[in-house]
Design a protein around this motif. Structure first.
Motif, PDB file in Angstrom:
ATOM      1  N   PHE A  39      -5.853  -2.348  -3.397  1.00 23.70           N
ATOM      2  CA  PHE A  39      -4.476  -2.234  -2.926  1.00 23.70           C
ATOM      3  C   PHE A  39      -3.504  -1.996  -4.079  1.00 23.70           C
ATOM      4  N   ASP A  40      -3.578  -2.817  -5.111  1.00 25.92           N
ATOM      5  CA  ASP A  40      -2.707  -2.664  -6.273  1.00 25.92           C
ATOM      6  C   ASP A  40      -3.361  -3.300  -7.491  1.00 25.92           C
ATOM      7  N   ASP A  68      -7.892   1.137   4.729  1.00 18.65           N
ATOM      8  CA  ASP A  68      -9.128   1.922   4.793  1.00 18.65           C
ATOM      9  C   ASP A  68      -9.706   1.873   6.195  1.00 18.65           C
ATOM     10  N   MET A  69     -10.519   2.862   6.497  1.00 19.58           N
ATOM     11  CA  MET A  69     -11.357   2.798   7.689  1.00 19.58           C
ATOM     12  C   MET A  69     -12.626   2.049   7.284  1.00 19.58           C
ATOM     13  N   CYS A  94       0.772 -14.629   4.674  1.00 15.62           N
ATOM     14  CA  CYS A  94       0.939 -13.769   5.857  1.00 15.62           C
ATOM     15  C   CYS A  94      -0.395 -13.118   6.180  1.00 15.62           C
ATOM     16  N   CYS A  95      -0.406 -12.302   7.172  1.00  9.03           N
ATOM     17  CA  CYS A  95      -1.465 -11.318   7.423  1.00  9.03           C
ATOM     18  C   CYS A  95      -2.857 -11.892   7.657  1.00  9.03           C
ATOM     19  N   SER A  96      -2.949 -13.091   8.192  1.00  7.57           N
ATOM     20  CA  SER A  96      -4.269 -13.705   8.384  1.00  7.57           C
ATOM     21  C   SER A  96      -5.150 -12.909   9.337  1.00  7.57           C
ATOM     22  N   GLU A  97      -4.550 -12.072  10.167  1.00  9.67           N
ATOM     23  CA  GLU A  97      -5.317 -11.304  11.153  1.00  9.67           C
ATOM     24  C   GLU A  97      -6.200 -10.223  10.515  1.00  9.67           C
ATOM     25  N   TYR A 154      -6.679  -3.391   6.304  1.00 10.03           N
ATOM     26  CA  TYR A 154      -6.866  -3.945   4.964  1.00 10.03           C
ATOM     27  C   TYR A 154      -7.922  -5.040   5.075  1.00 10.03           C
ATOM     28  N   LEU A 155      -8.610  -5.320   3.985  1.00  8.00           N
ATOM     29  CA  LEU A 155      -9.503  -6.469   3.917  1.00  8.00           C
ATOM     30  C   LEU A 155      -9.026  -7.325   2.760  1.00  8.00           C
TER      31      LEU A 155
END
Length: 174
Positions: A39-40, A68-69, A94-97, A154-155
């Motif tokens: 990601f960065d 990504d796919m 955030c983003c736990s999903e 994202y993973l």
């Protein structure tokens, strides 16, 4: 020929004895990790095995792929291990999903980046900043993958611990 049989028997006994007394430990700490993308500059794959369970992404202890796919993350344990269980700590700010529906795979193949290895467990959901333990029932493998198959996402992983002992089928004797 008799010497060869005696040496083989001694090695089997040595291996069995050593594997029965070895403690289950976090073998991910000495592994080499990689992921499908980054990601960065602050989201390297190694952040997930740095022995720092801090779940705030902005503190630099979490890994993240780009969008990504079928994003994946992998650790090479450098030799096969008999894996008891794996604990995964999710992002807490955030983003736990992003981990919902991920699969954990274990095996010795790098075919398809290791994503064709045996299924260990699935992640239904891990709450923000939560840690979940997944049982692998002593699956043997050198590679542990976490993948989001068939999703454009994202993973993100804040800590992955892999508790295992060396595979007793690997010669421990000289």
């Amino acid at each position: 020929m008799e010497l060869l049989h005696s040496t083989a028997l001694l090695c089997l006994l040595c291996t069995a004895a050593a594997s029965s007394v070895l403690p289950i430990r976090n073998v991910a700490l000495h592994g080499r990790s990689t992921q499908s993308s980054r990601f960065d500059w602050n989201s390297d794959a190694i952040n997930a095995i740095d022995d720092n369970p801090d779940s705030n992404f902005f503190h630099g202890s979490c890994s993240s792929t780009s969008l990504d796919m079928s994003p994946w993350w992998r650790v090479d344990l450098l030799r096969p291990y008999r894996i008891s269980h794996i604990t995964i700590t999710n992002r807490g700010d955030c983003c736990s999903e992003f981990l919902d529906g991920a699969k954990v795979l274990v095996g010795n193949s790098l075919e398809n980046n290791g994503n064709n290895n045996a299924f260990c467990a699935g992640i239904n959901s891990i709450p923000r900043g939560g840690t979940q333990t997944l049982q692998c029932n002593n699956l043997v493998g050198q590679y542990v993958n976490i993948i989001q198959p068939g999703k454009l996402t994202y993973l993100q992983l804040c800590e992955v611990q892999i508790f295992a002992v060396p595979d007793s089928n690997q010669a421990l004797c000289i």
